[in-house]
Design an enzyme around this catalytic site. Structure first.
Site, PDB file in Angstrom:
ATOM      1  N   ASP A 329       0.875  -1.162   0.000  1.00 23.72           N
ATOM      2  CA  ASP A 329       0.000   0.000   0.000  1.00 23.72           C
ATOM      3  C   ASP A 329       0.923   1.225   0.000  1.00 23.72           C
ATOM      4  O   ASP A 329       2.063   1.138   0.465  1.00 23.72           O
ATOM      5  CB  ASP A 329      -0.880  -0.024   1.248  1.00 23.72           C
ATOM      6  CG  ASP A 329      -1.733   1.231   1.376  1.00 23.72           C
ATOM      7  OD1 ASP A 329      -2.322   1.633   0.373  1.00 23.72           O
ATOM      8  OD2 ASP A 329      -1.777   1.791   2.485  1.00 23.72           O
ATOM      9  N   ASP A 519      -1.543  -0.760   6.077  1.00 20.18           N
ATOM     10  CA  ASP A 519      -1.635  -0.214   7.430  1.00 20.18           C
ATOM     11  C   ASP A 519      -2.624  -0.961   8.304  1.00 20.18           C
ATOM     12  O   ASP A 519      -2.737  -0.685   9.496  1.00 20.18           O
ATOM     13  CB  ASP A 519      -1.975   1.283   7.397  1.00 20.18           C
ATOM     14  CG  ASP A 519      -3.316   1.565   6.731  1.00 20.18           C
ATOM     15  OD1 ASP A 519      -4.122   0.631   6.571  1.00 20.18           O
ATOM     16  OD2 ASP A 519      -3.551   2.730   6.364  1.00 20.18           O
ATOM     17  N   ASP A 523      -7.196  -1.685   4.851  1.00 19.31           N
ATOM     18  CA  ASP A 523      -6.730  -2.683   3.899  1.00 19.31           C
ATOM     19  C   ASP A 523      -7.027  -4.110   4.354  1.00 19.31           C
ATOM     20  O   ASP A 523      -6.416  -5.057   3.853  1.00 19.31           O
ATOM     21  CB  ASP A 523      -5.218  -2.537   3.671  1.00 19.31           C
ATOM     22  CG  ASP A 523      -4.879  -1.286   2.881  1.00 19.31           C
ATOM     23  OD1 ASP A 523      -5.606  -0.986   1.929  1.00 19.31           O
ATOM     24  OD2 ASP A 523      -3.900  -0.606   3.233  1.00 19.31           O
TER      25      ASP A 523
END
Length: 623
Positions: A329, A519, A523
């Protein structure tokens, strides 16, 4: 009784048990040497050797009998009893005592190693607080953390461990979070900041408004996760479990055939082939594999936990060892996740003046962009300077600062006031300023790349990661420079959470092990869909600990290649132990079948191999 006390009692019991075992082994060894020196024959020799044998082997015999009564016929105790009683039956008394003595020495070494490896994980129990100081109107009261409720206020003095998650409402201090994150540098915390249970208050007296009950606190979730890690076994562990189920009965059957076929069908001497069958039984005990493989995984998970890397099971440790694709990410993982002023380009005013005007104009806003400008300004903003602030939808604001009409916003706003502005080539959000139609310059605000992100990605590639991918909801224009600077192989931008899951699924394959690093808050679906979900900066994050397979307790992205390094070392140790143990055993079994190896060689092939494998397993405790 608290878990801390239970843990101390367990350690005391283990130490006491080990001491008793050492004493019994020492007495047996002395008695063994003494009876060996006695020139006895016949029944007298049998009786005097039976004394050290019973002293060292009575519990093994009893365990074998109990296991047989409970339907567990084929185990290591059974093999040892059959081998040693058989040795007595053919007159090999010293060998019988030696096999049992060295078996007990091996058991002691095994328990010591298991205890050391277990302590590498259960040492985390020390982060579990045993009390909390509850603030009441009638005075402070020392209570158990389990009794404190959400919304209660607790006081933590310097040097004490913070017992529950919450927000500091009084005082300021420095926090030692090394027990959770592996990072030794203290962290400053002030009123309004969140603190996590398990961390240590280093300096000031603080009062904390409790936000989570103890069973949902950071420290308890971590302990629950680590303690249950042994339930999720790697393929190598499952192989050993299945292997031992059919291996031991096969060994007993093969030993019986080795004992019966030559004397019955080829007129060979019974004593010779019984002796060889006993060697076969003694050397075939699978304890080196059954002990060392789980011990290696346990050590690897424990070593990782001491570095702030929590791995939920040995299956994920194994998967980490052969990652081929690592997906990141962007925001909060590769970048700091916080907007900040990265460039100031003034026109007709100084940089300080431009920032001062912008900060005054944005001083009443709570927008992240406004807050980043105010933070960069860093000084006092006199509200009397501000006449009015008027928001202009989709463009920015008009404000009166020091009696001057100021416009602050995007290019559309500059066009509307006919300011002679120009584009900025810097990456990020650009805020333009103008006084009337006079362009004053612009301020660039962006999310900065983490200082160690590029090195971490380079390290992953050195360790054999074939492809690195970045997934982000940001625009391609904002994400592309980050991917380019970090050396990311593939970029997917403008993604919603569903789009990220689709990208992960397209990367999954039979020959590819995919890890996703995020994180852990927004997600969760992607973390769960990947082969290995790794949550970054997850101290105190429910979503991270629940959805990820590996939890990095701080924002240090360099722990990702460290986790892979630990996993690879652990798997090397596991494979070394498997090949070494099986290789030596088959060698000695072959030699024993041809009469070239006796019970002494069997002792080495069993206890000696186990000792070497266990010592090798302990290397996994260190990264």
């Amino acid at each position: 009784m608290s878990c801390n006390h239970c843990h101390c009692d367990t350690e005391h019991q283990e130490e006491e048990s080990s001491l008793k075992a050492v004493i019994r082994i020492s007495l047996t060894a002395l008695l063994f040497v003494a009876v060996w020196a006695i020139p006895a024959r016949g029944w007298l020799k049998l009786v005097i050797f039976a004394c050290p044998y019973i002293l060292i082997g009575y519990d093994v015999i009893l365990d074998a009998i109990k296991n047989i009564l409970h339907g567990k016929l084929f185990d290591e105790e059974f093999l040892m009893v059959i081998a040693t009683i058989g040795a007595f039956a053919i007159g090999e008394y010293p060998e019988a005592v030696a096999v049992m003595l060295f078996f007990q020495i091996g058991e002691l070494i095994e328990k010591t190693a298991e205890s050391k490896s277990r302590r590498s994980i259960s040492g985390l129990m020390k982060i579990r607080p045993d009390h909390a100081v509850l603030v009441k109107e009638s005075g402070n009261e020392v209570v158990s953390p389990e009794t404190v409720k959400t919304g209660d206020i607790i006081q933590v003095n310097p040097g004490e461990r913070i017992p529950l998650d919450g927000q500091i409402i009084k005082g300021q201090t420095s926090i030692d979070a090394s027990a959770l994150t592996g990072e030794s540098l203290p962290i400053d915390r002030n009123e309004g900041d969140q603190v996590s249970s398990g961390t240590v208050n280093l300096s000031g007296v603080i009062e904390i408004l409790v936000s989570q009950p103890f069973e949902k606190s950071t420290v308890q979730r971590i302990l629950d996760m680590v303690q249950s890690s042994s339930e999720k076994k790697a393929r190598a562990e499952n192989f050993i479990t299945r292997f031992s189920r059919w291996y031991t009965p096969s060994v007993v059957a093969a030993a019986a055939l080795l004992c019966l076929i030559p004397p019955i069908f080829f007129a060979q001497q019974w004593q010779t082939w019984i002796g060889r069958a006993l060697v076969f039984l003694a050397v075939s005990c699978p304890c080196a594999l059954v002990i060392s493989v789980p011990l290696s995984f346990f050590g690897g998970i424990g070593g990782a936990s001491r570095n702030g890397i929590l791995i939920k099971g040995s299956n994920y440790l194994e998967a980490l060892s052969h990652l081929s694709t690592v997906v990141f990410d962007k925001t909060g993982t590769l970048t700091d996740g916080k907007l900040s002023v990265t460039a100031i380009h003034p026109n007709q005013v100084s940089s300080a003046q431009l920032l001062d005007i912008a900060a005054a104009a944005e001083s009443h806003s709570s927008h992240p962009i406004a807050l980043s400008i105010i933070k960069a300004h860093g000084g006092h903003i006199d509200s009397s300077r501000i006449g009015y602030i008027h928001e202009m939808a989709g463009m920015g604001i008009e404000a009166q600062i020091d009696g001057r009409k100021i416009y602050i916003g995007n290019g559309k706003l500059m066009d509307s006031v006919h300011a002679d502005w120009h584009e900025c080539r810097k990456n990020g959000t650009v805020i333009h300023l103008a006084e009337e139609n006079c362009f004053l310059g612009h301020i660039v605000i962006s999310d900065t790349i983490k200082s160690n992100a590029a090195d971490a990605i380079a390290q992953l590639k050195k360790q054999g990661v074939v492809k690195t991918v970045m997934l982000t909801g940001d625009t391609k224009k904002a994400a592309e420079p980050v991917a380019r600077e970090l050396g990311i192989d593939m970029l997917e931008s403008d993604l919603l959470p569903g789009g990220k899951v689709a990208c992960i699924e397209s990367l999954l394959g039979k020959d590819s092990t995919v890890a996703f690093i995020g994180d852990g808050i927004n997600d969760a679906p992607v973390l769960m869909r990947s082969d290995v979900g790794i949550a970054m900066g997850a101290m105190g994050s429910d979503a991270a600990i629940e959805s990820a397979d590996v939890v990095i307790m701080d924002d240090n992205i360099s722990r990702i290649p460290l986790a892979m390094q630990i996993a690879r070392k652990t798997m090397r140790i596991v494979h070394q132990n498997i090949f070494f143990a099986i290789g030596v055993k088959f060698l000695v079994i072959g030699l024993g079948a041809f009469g070239l190896a006796g019970l002494w060689a069997a002792v080495f092939a069993d206890v000696g191999v186990m000792l070497i494998a266990v010592i090798n397993s302990l290397r996994s405790l260190r990264p």
